[in-house]
Design a protein around this motif. Structure first.
Motif, mmCIF file in Angstrom:
data_model
loop_
_atom_site.group_PDB
_atom_site.id
_atom_site.type_symbol
_atom_site.label_atom_id
_atom_site.label_comp_id
_atom_site.label_asym_id
_atom_site.label_seq_id
_atom_site.Cartn_x
_atom_site.Cartn_y
_atom_site.Cartn_z
ATOM 1 N N UNK A 181 0.791 -1.085 -0.067
ATOM 2 C CA UNK A 181 -0.057 0.025 0.009
ATOM 3 C C UNK A 181 0.966 1.042 -0.003
ATOM 4 N N UNK A 182 2.182 1.375 0.587
ATOM 5 C CA UNK A 182 2.844 2.587 0.891
ATOM 6 C C UNK A 182 3.743 2.571 -0.239
ATOM 7 N N UNK A 183 3.878 1.323 -1.288
ATOM 8 C CA UNK A 183 4.684 1.513 -2.207
ATOM 9 C C UNK A 183 5.945 1.571 -1.763
ATOM 10 N N UNK A 184 7.009 2.704 -2.241
ATOM 11 C CA UNK A 184 8.209 2.912 -1.807
ATOM 12 C C UNK A 184 8.635 3.276 -0.521
ATOM 13 N N UNK A 185 7.443 3.936 0.071
ATOM 14 C CA UNK A 185 7.743 4.556 1.437
ATOM 15 C C UNK A 185 7.970 3.475 2.454
ATOM 16 N N UNK A 186 8.801 3.621 3.376
ATOM 17 C CA UNK A 186 9.115 3.110 4.482
ATOM 18 C C UNK A 186 8.107 2.591 5.417
ATOM 19 N N UNK A 187 7.817 1.425 5.815
ATOM 20 C CA UNK A 187 6.693 1.108 6.839
ATOM 21 C C UNK A 187 7.014 0.954 8.116
ATOM 22 N N UNK A 188 6.517 1.653 9.109
ATOM 23 C CA UNK A 188 6.855 1.589 10.544
ATOM 24 C C UNK A 188 6.423 0.229 11.267
ATOM 25 N N UNK A 189 7.275 -0.223 12.143
ATOM 26 C CA UNK A 189 6.781 -1.367 13.187
ATOM 27 C C UNK A 189 5.110 -0.724 13.691
ATOM 28 N N UNK A 190 5.350 0.413 14.302
ATOM 29 C CA UNK A 190 3.900 0.818 14.889
ATOM 30 C C UNK A 190 2.904 0.827 13.938
ATOM 31 N N UNK A 191 3.220 1.089 12.735
ATOM 32 C CA UNK A 191 1.955 0.757 11.721
ATOM 33 C C UNK A 191 1.704 -0.814 11.561
ATOM 34 N N UNK A 192 2.598 -1.625 11.576
ATOM 35 C CA UNK A 192 2.145 -2.791 11.446
ATOM 36 C C UNK A 192 1.432 -3.435 12.471
ATOM 37 N N UNK A 193 1.783 -2.930 13.742
ATOM 38 C CA UNK A 193 1.084 -3.589 14.932
ATOM 39 C C UNK A 193 -0.147 -3.035 14.952
ATOM 40 N N UNK A 194 -0.546 -1.737 14.638
ATOM 41 C CA UNK A 194 -1.894 -1.466 14.528
ATOM 42 C C UNK A 194 -2.715 -2.031 13.668
ATOM 43 N N UNK A 195 -2.024 -2.228 12.401
ATOM 44 C CA UNK A 195 -2.968 -2.758 11.260
ATOM 45 C C UNK A 195 -3.289 -4.271 11.686
ATOM 46 N N UNK A 196 -2.309 -4.986 12.435
ATOM 47 C CA UNK A 196 -2.551 -6.418 12.902
ATOM 48 C C UNK A 196 -3.303 -6.449 14.126
ATOM 49 N N UNK A 197 -3.655 -5.241 14.679
ATOM 50 C CA UNK A 197 -4.459 -5.622 15.974
ATOM 51 C C UNK A 197 -3.706 -6.124 17.093
ATOM 52 N N UNK A 198 -2.361 -5.859 17.109
ATOM 53 C CA UNK A 198 -1.734 -6.694 18.046
ATOM 54 C C UNK A 198 -0.746 -5.358 18.782
ATOM 55 N N UNK A 199 -0.009 -5.881 19.844
ATOM 56 C CA UNK A 199 0.736 -4.720 20.708
ATOM 57 C C UNK A 199 2.255 -4.966 20.119
ATOM 58 N N UNK A 200 3.089 -4.008 20.886
ATOM 59 C CA UNK A 200 4.448 -4.066 20.701
ATOM 60 C C UNK A 200 4.957 -5.237 21.265
ATOM 61 N N UNK A 201 4.470 -5.615 22.228
ATOM 62 C CA UNK A 201 5.155 -6.796 22.860
ATOM 63 C C UNK A 201 5.028 -8.096 21.893
ATOM 64 N N UNK A 202 3.781 -8.175 21.369
ATOM 65 C CA UNK A 202 3.534 -9.121 20.545
ATOM 66 C C UNK A 202 4.480 -9.267 19.503
ATOM 67 N N UNK A 203 4.829 -8.099 18.971
ATOM 68 C CA UNK A 203 5.664 -7.957 17.680
ATOM 69 C C UNK A 203 6.979 -8.685 18.149
ATOM 70 N N UNK A 204 7.597 -8.081 19.270
ATOM 71 C CA UNK A 204 8.998 -8.388 19.699
ATOM 72 C C UNK A 204 9.100 -9.611 20.244
ATOM 73 N N UNK A 205 8.236 -10.381 20.666
ATOM 74 C CA UNK A 205 8.138 -11.827 20.850
ATOM 75 C C UNK A 205 8.199 -12.697 19.656
ATOM 76 N N UNK A 206 7.797 -11.984 18.407
ATOM 77 C CA UNK A 206 7.873 -13.006 17.150
ATOM 78 C C UNK A 206 9.268 -12.604 16.486
#
Length: 201
Positions: free
Chosen positions: A27-52
């Motif tokens: 969706x963002x094309x050439x723009x960098x995608x942030x971890x915060x955006x990914x976590x929000x889109x997945x409906x998860x927490x930062x802790x869940x991200x960094x566990x994976x």
């Protein structure tokens, strides 16, 4: 007290994060995608991200690995579909299935975007490439043997490495291979499989 983790839930979270990350990158094309955006889109927490994943680069690497497994699965499917058509038809189908990642506009764009989101070379990217070559070689070995290759696994591995190198060239140059270019590559590699083994001369 250390909190227990549920391996099944972690695997589910990892898949959700990869799905969300891939969708946002496209969706963002050439723009960098942030971890915060990914976590929000997945409906998860930062802790869940960094566990994976240790980092966004680790997430990108996991997406690439998953994509590689998908390619291998598609190649296996195409070869199996032509089981009654003979080894040349099977190998042709397998090679064309790999090249499809560059000739299909949507697939090629998606792959380029994912790779562009890696800020540094992934630490295990070489392992992914080796594993992909080996997995494809395992699929190409039987048709190669039936085509008369003196050393089927050696011929299959060389063929797999060559078709992946061509795929990378087309992806990185953003060129879409024409049917004639694909046919030239496939014909060239088939001739190589049938070539006499120089060690026996």
């Amino acid at each position: 007290m250390t909190r227990r983790t549920d391996p099944v839930q972690e695997a589910t979270d990892a898949e959700a994060l990869m799905d969300a990350g891939l969708a946002l990158m496209v969706e963002n094309g050439g723009r960098r995608t942030r971890v915060a955006d990914i976590v929000s889109a997945a409906g998860l927490s930062n802790d869940a991200f960094y566990r994976s994943f240790d980092s966004k680069e680790a997430l990108v690497e996991a997406i690439v690995e998953r994509g590689a497994r998908t390619v291998v699965g598609y190649v296996r499917h195409r070869i199996a579909q032509l089981a009654g058509e003979g080894p040349e038809a099977q190998l042709r189908a397998g090679l064309a299935a790999v090249v499809r990642q560059a000739s299909d506009d949507a697939l090629a764009r998606q792959t380029r975007i994912v790779l562009a989101n890696a800020t540094v070379p992934a630490p295990h990217s070489g392992h992914v490439s080796v594993a992909l070559v080996d997995a494809l070689a395992a699929l190409f070995a039987q048709p190669a043997a039936e085509l008369g290759a003196a050393d089927p696994m050696r011929a299959a591995r060389t063929t797999a490495a060559a078709v992946l190198a061509s795929l990378q060239y087309w992806l990185f140059t953003q060129e879409v291979p024409s049917p004639a270019e694909v046919e030239h590559l496939v014909g060239f590699l088939l001739a190589g499989v049938r070539a006499p083994d120089s060690r026996r001369r």
